[in-house]
Design an enzyme around this catalytic site. Structure first.
Site: not given
Ligand SMILES: Cc1ncc(C[n+]2csc(CCOP(=O)(O)OP(=O)(O)O)c2C)c(N)n1
Ligand SMILES: [Mg+2]
Lengths: 326, 336
Positions: B69, B138
């Protein structure tokens, strides 16, 4: 460009190195007089790396570096005036006084910035390479960073992406053997820094970063190769910084002897001797060049002093494009 | 008027489909737009938002990235500095945290650091906020983190229409924009204009989802539907709640917010993030600063509980804002 020695180009490399050195000597003095704020990292000792590499590539090739960036802008053609004004935080600076020592930018000279998060700019260079390929340009990108950056995640991610997408980027590790006070042997589990590239199946080489000609020739060859056949490359340039990490660092982590040893292969002294021996430079010409560099540095201080501050009314003009405060 | 429900005989599409249309239209319009992220191309998107785009636009424009990322966010920023218009997909914004330095240090700072020489016309998008039992790592709501950095714009579409119109606007914006979507909304259908009708929704314009004169409920993204449902329940009890969907966090449409509060004199903020330094904190500050005299009761906030997200379904529910929590808060401010 061919490797046949072109006298003007050779002499220009010497004068560029002189300009960087004299400019930074002045900057150091001005810093001590508190005319310059914040952090200030001097490049003195490492001049051959940027001057040689920039001389070896095209002027429209992109360059990006870390916070030790004065030399990179000057080598690219940013004026001493614009550089000193930036250090003074003035509106006439190369980043309008908003960047400071660590953030010299010069769009016209394809200098895409000095960046101050160690390793954080390396993915940007992958983006420049990506954009070159996307647009079908044949420009290459030179991405400079220190030996301290090669253990940072952003560095590794960027190298992998560059290899994966075959991006025309030369990753240039300016190995001056120290990251602040931490020597390479205390930071890196590798004997050869250039071997970092192996993990990404990337070509690599090491060059004597105190030898401006060797640097230029290496970069010329690598750049032309990856221009034709886009792919990343890794170059370790072995060099040494004479000053502390930043202005506040007395550099007690290394010995005087070590510093003196490196100064014996000073890039300016060495190249001057070579050019003199080859009959390309006289004592008089050298003195002229050195004097010109000193004058440019002195004048840049005057220019910076006389320049206006960035107007406070424009404070909000640089946060968003074409919009005021929100 | 809420814009949240199906309209018979008009075009109702999912939030996912709306995002897909926005991407396809902008890719079609501007050759400098490209989409990059994990699984966006060959897999058609982890949540199928980019379904069919590889086939339509090819591998140059729809680019699969490895699980890096920070690397591909930074690559996008570099490409944007040179005039491309990257759309960077985070599989979820929970994973944007490993790219935090790129998103908050490089994207929004470049223009200032370079004295205006370089701008970063990039869009970061992907689902944000809790979904269903995804556990502590998450389920992050990242809006207040990013909102703290000058130079970033942030929008939070709650409907298919807003998802399409805001994403298209974000891609055309010359600044870095975060489009914070929501996994729980991807399958929800609502009315969107026909494809031949250009749909651009400006950043910084809130939408009144329901009119009312007794209390203002400020909400965005996942809490919009809860707020509208709460307003319906409250209506049966004689409390008329005005539901204001912020739609973008930055810029913030203070005019619409203040106009509503000046009318109702009571405020409940239903936010999907955590309470400490959350979006609601800023809203409270701004409202009391601008129209203190208009307030007839302290502002209440319905946010997450201040704990890492538990996996257990009932516990997760206890952490999250809900219609019931909003109803309770509204009753409290109305009785104050
Ligand atoms: C992410 C991050 N961590 C720490 C620092 C503080 N810092 C600035 S320069 C530096 C040393 C870097 O050394 P190196 O990469 O070898 O470059 P050099 O200074 O030798 O040019 C450190 C630790 C920083 N700027 N960014
Ligand atoms: Mg170093």
């Amino acid at each position: 460009m061919d490797k046949i020695q072109n006298k003007d180009a050779e002499v220009k490399m010497l004068s560029d190195m002189l300009l960087i050195r004299r400019f930074e000597e002045r900057a150091s003095q001005q810093y001590q007089m508190q005319k310059i704020g914040g952090f200030c990292h001097l490049y003195i000792g490492q001049e051959a790396v940027v001057v040689g590499s920039v001389a070896g590539v095209r002027h429209d090739d992109y360059i990006i570096t870390a916070y030790r960036d004065h030399g990179h802008a000057l080598a690219r053609g940013t004026t001493a005036n614009a550089c000193m004004a930036e250090l003074f935080g003035k509106a006439t600076g190369c980043s309008k006084g908003l960047g400071g020592s660590m953030h010299f930018f010069d769009r016209e000279n394809a200098m895409l910035g000095g960046h101050a998060i160690v390793g954080g700019h390396v993915p940007l260079a992958a983006g420049f390479g990506f954009a070159s390929r996307y647009k079908g340009e044949d420009r290459v990108t030179l991405c400079y960073f220190g030996d301290g950056a090669i253990n940072q995640g952003a560095f590794h991610e960027a190298l992998n992406l560059a290899a994966l997408y075959n991006l025309p980027v030369i990753f240039v590790c300016e190995n001056n053997y120290f990251a602040m006070g931490t020597s390479v042997t205390r930071s890196t589990g590798l004997k050869e820094i250039a071997d970092r590239a192996r993990g990404y199946d990337m070509g690599s080489c090491a060059v004597d970063g105190m030898d401006v000609r060797a640097v230029r020739d290496t970069f010329h060859d690598v750049a032309e190769k990856i221009r034709k056949e886009p792919q990343p490359w890794f170059v370790e340039a072995r060099t040494y910084r004479y000053r502390g990490h930043s202005m506040s660092d007395p550099a007690t982590y290394r010995t005087k002897e070590e510093l003196e040893k490196y100064k014996e292969s000073d890039p300016i002294v060495k190249f001057r001797a070579v050019l003199t021996q080859e009959g390309l430079l006289t004592q008089e010409r050298f003195d002229e060049l050195d004097e010109a560099a000193k004058q440019a540095a002195i004048e840049s201080v005057k220019f910076a002093e006389d320049s206006p501050e960035p107007p406070v009314e424009e404070l909000y003009n640089y946060t968003f494009v074409n919009e005021g405060a929100k | 008027m809420s814009g949240l429900s199906d309209h018979p005989e008009t075009r109702n599409i999912t939030y996912r489909q709306a995002l897909n249309e926005a991407l396809a239209e902008e890719l079609e319009r501007d050759p400098n737009v490209f989409l990059m992220g994990e699984e966006v191309a060959e897999y058609n998107g982890a949540y199928k938002v980019s379904q069919g785009l590889l086939e339509k636009f090819g591998a140059k424009r729809i680019v699969d990235a490895p699980i890096s990322e920070g690397g591909f966010a930074g690559l996008g920023i570099g490409a944007a500095m040179l005039g491309l218009r990257p759309v960077i997909e985070f599989m979820t914004f929970s994973f944007s945290l490993v790219a935090f330095d790129q998103v908050v240090n490089n994207a929004p700072n470049m223009m200032t650091m370079s004295g205006g020489q370089f701008t970063v016309p990039i869009t970061f998008r992907g689902p944000n906020g809790p979904a269903h039992q995804l556990g502590a790592t998450h389920s992050h709501s990242t809006e207040s983190l990013f909102a703290n950095f000058p130079g970033l714009k942030i929008c939070t579409p709650a409907t298919a229409r807003d998802a399409k119109g805001l994403l298209k606007t974000a891609i055309r914006d010359d600044n870095p924009v975060l489009v914070l979507e929501s996994e729980l909304l991807y399958n929800v259908k609502s009315y969107v204009e026909p494809e031949d009708q250009e749909l651009l929704i400006p950043l910084g314009s809130a939408e009144i989802r329901r009119d009312g004169g007794d209390v203002t409920i400020l909400c965005y993204a996942q809490t919009v539907r809860m707020a509208v449902d709460a307003a319906k329940t409250l209506n049966a009890e004689g409390i008329r709640a005005e539901v204001v969907d912020l739609r973008s966090i930055k810029p913030l449409d203070m005019e619409t917010i203040l106009t509503s509060v000046a009318k109702t004199h009571r405020v409940v903020i239903a936010e999907q993030d955590r309470p400490f330094c959350g979006i609601g904190s800023e809203l409270c500050y701004r409202i009391q600063k601008e129209i203190f005299d208009e307030l007839d009761a302290p502002i209440l906030r319905v946010a997450q509980e201040e704990v890492p997200m538990p996996y257990n379904e009932a516990l997760e529910k206890a952490v999250l804002p809900s219609e019931q929590k909003i109803v309770d808060a509204v009753k409290k401010v109305c009785n104050a």
